[in-house]
Design an enzyme around this catalytic site. Structure first.
Site, mmCIF file in Angstrom:
data_model
loop_
_atom_site.group_PDB
_atom_site.id
_atom_site.type_symbol
_atom_site.label_atom_id
_atom_site.label_comp_id
_atom_site.label_asym_id
_atom_site.label_seq_id
_atom_site.Cartn_x
_atom_site.Cartn_y
_atom_site.Cartn_z
ATOM 1 N N THR A 167 0.869 -1.183 0.000
ATOM 2 C CA THR A 167 0.000 0.000 0.000
ATOM 3 C C THR A 167 0.902 1.229 0.000
ATOM 4 O O THR A 167 1.986 1.192 0.584
ATOM 5 C CB THR A 167 -0.854 -0.040 1.288
ATOM 6 O OG1 THR A 167 -1.780 -1.106 1.147
ATOM 7 C CG2 THR A 167 -1.573 1.263 1.563
ATOM 8 N N VAL A 196 -13.700 -3.543 2.376
ATOM 9 C CA VAL A 196 -13.030 -2.246 2.391
ATOM 10 C C VAL A 196 -12.204 -2.186 3.666
ATOM 11 O O VAL A 196 -12.710 -2.496 4.753
ATOM 12 C CB VAL A 196 -14.046 -1.084 2.345
ATOM 13 C CG1 VAL A 196 -13.336 0.256 2.460
ATOM 14 C CG2 VAL A 196 -14.845 -1.150 1.036
HETATM 15 N N1 ASP Z 1 -4.155 -1.186 5.068
HETATM 16 C C1 ASP Z 1 -4.411 -1.888 3.838
HETATM 17 C C2 ASP Z 1 -5.712 -2.620 3.938
HETATM 18 O O1 ASP Z 1 -5.960 -3.250 4.931
HETATM 19 C C3 ASP Z 1 -3.337 -2.852 3.482
HETATM 20 C C4 ASP Z 1 -1.920 -2.319 3.559
HETATM 21 O O2 ASP Z 1 -1.660 -1.318 4.188
HETATM 22 O O3 ASP Z 1 -1.043 -2.932 2.943
HETATM 23 O O4 ASP Z 1 -6.474 -2.587 3.006
#
Ligand code: ASP
Length: 310
Positions: A167, A196
């Site tokens: 991300t 989500v």
């Molecule tokens: N926070 C993101 C999610 O849970 C994933 C990530 O940060 O890699 O969708």
């Protein structure tokens, strides 16, 4: 007050061979965001520039390169927020667009709403002239391979959720002391259709307030939402903690209270910044006063001139 841009590309475990190339993409995007600030652009312009560059890079879990959901499809989430007005824009479960962060910015700039989801967000994208791209153009061979691996009988669901992430997000302070954040993701590997995470949720995936600072987060979304990680860090800063201490306190709370790991980039309006994580690794970079700072492992902090292309 010193303009600064701080960038992350996900908390988790980055395979060794990928860490180097991931870091170099993050540094290039950070330089891009810093150029925007040097040319007098706003903190919002800078974070959108950074995150757009990373969405366009297939190495990261955002835009092209996003992880696949359980059906082998891509659904993406993004948020932007500006600290001057507390204005924000977010989209969730959007498909077939290259840059969800730019769509989130359009939600902020062109609607009276803060958050559009799924088909409504796609309709809005079409109305704004955002080009639709074939889903296949966003799916990398690597994403497809990992999706298949994790569907295999016996695949470890923890590895599935906390494996390589990617991300992307950024925070910035501009010459006027405005702060902003942007965060973008494809979610977590093999997530349910319609899932989500924290990323587009105000106060979880990001928050920006000129009175306190700005944060962009990454990590296990369900845990981040439980503690509203971005807002929790700003709460600690309001209580007088430094950007670094506030980030560490909130990450430690998330770890002990809900066994969640993650990472954050944080700024205050004076240009103090931090990149902190409780996961094994987080690719990060920061640019300020013509110096580029970067690292991947805990404690690693390399500096070089901003002009150094390597
Ligand atoms: N926070 C993101 C999610 O849970 C994933 C990530 O940060 O890699 O969708």
């Amino acid at each position: 007050m010193l303009p600064v841009v701080v960038v992350h590309a996900g908390a988790g475990c980055i395979p060794k061979e990928q860490a180097k190339v991931c870091s170099s993409g993050v540094r290039a995007a950070t330089r891009g965001g810093y150029t925007v600030l040097q040319e007098g652009g706003s903190a919002m312009d800078a974070v959108v520039e950074v995150v757009t560059q990373l969405e366009n890079n297939p190495l990261y879990n955002a835009g092209c390169g996003s992880v696949l959901n359980v059906k082998g499809e891509i659904e993406m989430d993004a948020i932007v927020m500006e600290g001057k007005t507390l204005g924000s824009g977010a989209v969730s479960a959007v498909r077939r667009i290259a840059n969800p962060t730019q769509l989130a910015r359009l939600v902020m700039d062109k609607t009276s709403h803060a958050f559009l989801t799924a088909e409504g967000a796609s309709q809005f994208a079409r109305a704004m002239g955002v080009p639709e791209v074939p889903e296949e153009s966003l799916i990398t061979d690597y994403a497809r391979m990992r999706w298949k691996q994790n569907l295999a009988p016996g695949a470890n669901p923890v590895e599935c959720q906390m494996g390589k992430m990617g991300t992307v997000g950024a925070v910035a302070v501009d010459k006027d002391g405005n702060v902003a954040c942007a965060t973008s993701t494809g979610g977590i590997l093999n997530q349910m259709e319609g899932r989500v995470g924290d990323t587009p949720i105000i106060g979880s995936g990001g928050y920006a307030d000129n009175n306190v600072g700005a944060v962009s987060t990454t990590g296990h979304g369900e845990a981040i939402m439980k503690v509203t990680l971005a807002k929790l860090i700003l709460f600690h800063m309001e209580q007088g903690q430094s950007v670094e201490a506030a980030s560490d306190l909130a990450l430690a709370y998330m770890k002990t209270r809900v066994q969640g790991l993650g990472g954050v980039v944080t700024v205050d309006p004076h240009g103090h910044w931090a990149a902190r994580f409780s996961s094994n690794q987080m690719v990060w970079a920061a640019a300020q006063t013509d110096t580029l700072h970067y690292g991947v492992q805990t404690g690693e902090h390399v500096t070089q001139s901003i002009d150094n292309p390597h």
